[in-house]
Structures are given as C-alpha cells and as structure tokens.
Write an enzyme that holds these catalytic residues in place. Sequence first.
Site, PDB file in Angstrom:
ATOM      1  N   SER A   9       0.795  -1.226   0.000  1.00 22.43           N
ATOM      2  CA  SER A   9       0.000   0.000   0.000  1.00 22.43           C
ATOM      3  C   SER A   9       0.826   1.275   0.000  1.00 22.43           C
ATOM      4  O   SER A   9       0.317   2.338  -0.353  1.00 22.43           O
ATOM      5  CB  SER A   9      -0.928   0.005   1.219  1.00 22.43           C
ATOM      6  OG  SER A   9      -0.169  -0.127   2.417  1.00 22.43           O
ATOM      7  N   GLU A 213      -5.286   9.510  11.571  1.00 24.35           N
ATOM      8  CA  GLU A 213      -3.946   9.592  12.173  1.00 24.35           C
ATOM      9  C   GLU A 213      -3.246   8.288  11.853  1.00 24.35           C
ATOM     10  O   GLU A 213      -3.291   7.330  12.616  1.00 24.35           O
ATOM     11  CB  GLU A 213      -4.022   9.832  13.679  1.00 24.35           C
ATOM     12  CG  GLU A 213      -4.546  11.201  14.060  1.00 24.35           C
ATOM     13  CD  GLU A 213      -4.472  11.453  15.558  1.00 24.35           C
ATOM     14  OE1 GLU A 213      -3.889  10.608  16.281  1.00 24.35           O
ATOM     15  OE2 GLU A 213      -4.991  12.484  16.011  1.00 24.35           O
ATOM     16  N   HIS A 217       0.668   4.908   6.035  1.00 19.85           N
ATOM     17  CA  HIS A 217       0.290   5.258   4.666  1.00 19.85           C
ATOM     18  C   HIS A 217       0.623   6.709   4.355  1.00 19.85           C
ATOM     19  O   HIS A 217       0.561   7.577   5.232  1.00 19.85           O
ATOM     20  CB  HIS A 217      -1.188   4.956   4.447  1.00 19.85           C
ATOM     21  CG  HIS A 217      -1.486   3.504   4.595  1.00 19.85           C
ATOM     22  ND1 HIS A 217      -2.075   2.989   5.737  1.00 19.85           N
ATOM     23  CD2 HIS A 217      -1.243   2.454   3.781  1.00 19.85           C
ATOM     24  CE1 HIS A 217      -2.181   1.668   5.601  1.00 19.85           C
ATOM     25  NE2 HIS A 217      -1.695   1.319   4.426  1.00 19.85           N
TER      26      HIS A 217
END
Length: 248
Positions: A9, A213, A217
């Site tokens: 990701s 938060e 990522h």
Amino acid sequence: MKVFLVSDSTVQSYDGYYYPQTGWGQVFWEYFKEREKMKETVCEACTYPQSRAYIMPSVTIENRAIGGRSSRSFIEEGKLKEIEPVLSCGDYMLVQFGHNDATIQRPERYVPAEDFHIYIQQYIDICREKSAECILVTPVARRNCDNTEVFKISFDEYRQVMLKMAEEQDLPVLDLGRLSTDYLNKIGNEKSKELYLHTKKGQYKGAYEEGAEDNTHLSINGARIYAEMAAELIKENKRLKKLAEMLK
C-alpha cells in the site's frame, strides 16, 4: 521498456475517493523526462483494478503494487505469475516489501525475517529468466518517532536481508528505508505528519472525511518526496544508467 513496481500500500495507486492517500508508485512517473506525454490506464493482463499503467513514449511504468500484500502473499495469490508473460528483456522490476511481511498477527501474509530471502529470490529468478533487471528497494519508513523524537529504520531486519542479497548476487538496491528515515529525522516529528495520513475531520471528502492519524500510509506530499528519492537513488546507481537517462 517497462518498469514494474511490485509492492504494498505504500506504493499502490489510489483513486480520488482515497485522496490524499497516495503510494509513491502512483507519482513515480512525474520524475521522468517524458512526464508531459503520460497517459494513464489499467494494466493489461492484470486481474485487480488497483493496478495502473503510466504510459510514456519510451517507457511504461506498471504499478502492480497492492495494499496488504507481503512478498509471500503477492506470490501465493498469483500476482507475480501475472507479470511473467509481459516481462521482457531490458525491463526493470522494483521490489519493495517488508511492511506486511512483518505482521505476525496476519498469518496469511507473515514472513519471518529469516525466511524473507526465500520469497524475494523468486522475484529475482523471474527477472533473470526474462533477462530483466531486478531492483531491490528497502521498505520506506513508517512514522515511528518515539519519545526521544528519533526515527528508527522501519523493518530493518527485512532491509538487511535485501542489502545482503544485493551484495551477494550483485543486484542493484535502492536503500529507500535508510534515506527516508534520515529525511524524517531531518525535518522532525511535527513536520513529518505532512508526509503521512494525518488529516482533520472535514478536511477532505471521501474515505478520510472523518479525519485520520495514520503513520504508515502516505499523503500526496510524502508520496512525491519518496518517489523523488527513489528516482535519485536510481540516478546514483551506475548499474542503472539506461533507466537513469529517462529520469528528469
């Protein structure tokens, strides 16, 4: 020439619903000389819609990265196998794993550091079979600042495996883990939030309308900074001269 990005990701491309979440592979094309002629589409011969192809006259970047995958699960799901028929002589494959390999709570993706080389070797072997260049990329930093406000290299056990494999097999390696961590230590704790998904409620529509938060990522800012780092590391590597010539 094609450049395949194989990862998780932190590299994946996202649609507008997830903005400002951005993988560095999503903006990597911005650091190529032919960026103004880029056309984006879904990768051909790929079974998952997250893949994106960034097509330029002389080079195509195929971002095959997808969230939640480790070096092992990417292979076991057949995603590496999908690349094999379209990987050709002279192509490049950038391989960055470690984030999900280290998740012991997820047995379907977990890879102990001592077994990491078994799976990374399979990416190397496919590239060799196709006369393509495999480039190992150490895992990009998490925002893991502790009470002393010092960032530590994320997933360093996995990073060390990549560095060792690169040395032993004479492979190019981009130590993005080291460089990104050094950068976070340079800008400091508070400024580092701008590189990750730290948003306020109502700041964005879509997936992060309630705020976030997230210290793993990347935001669009972080993705661009780390993509530029990857480009600079390529230009510094003498083995990658042909690819470096395509970068701005």
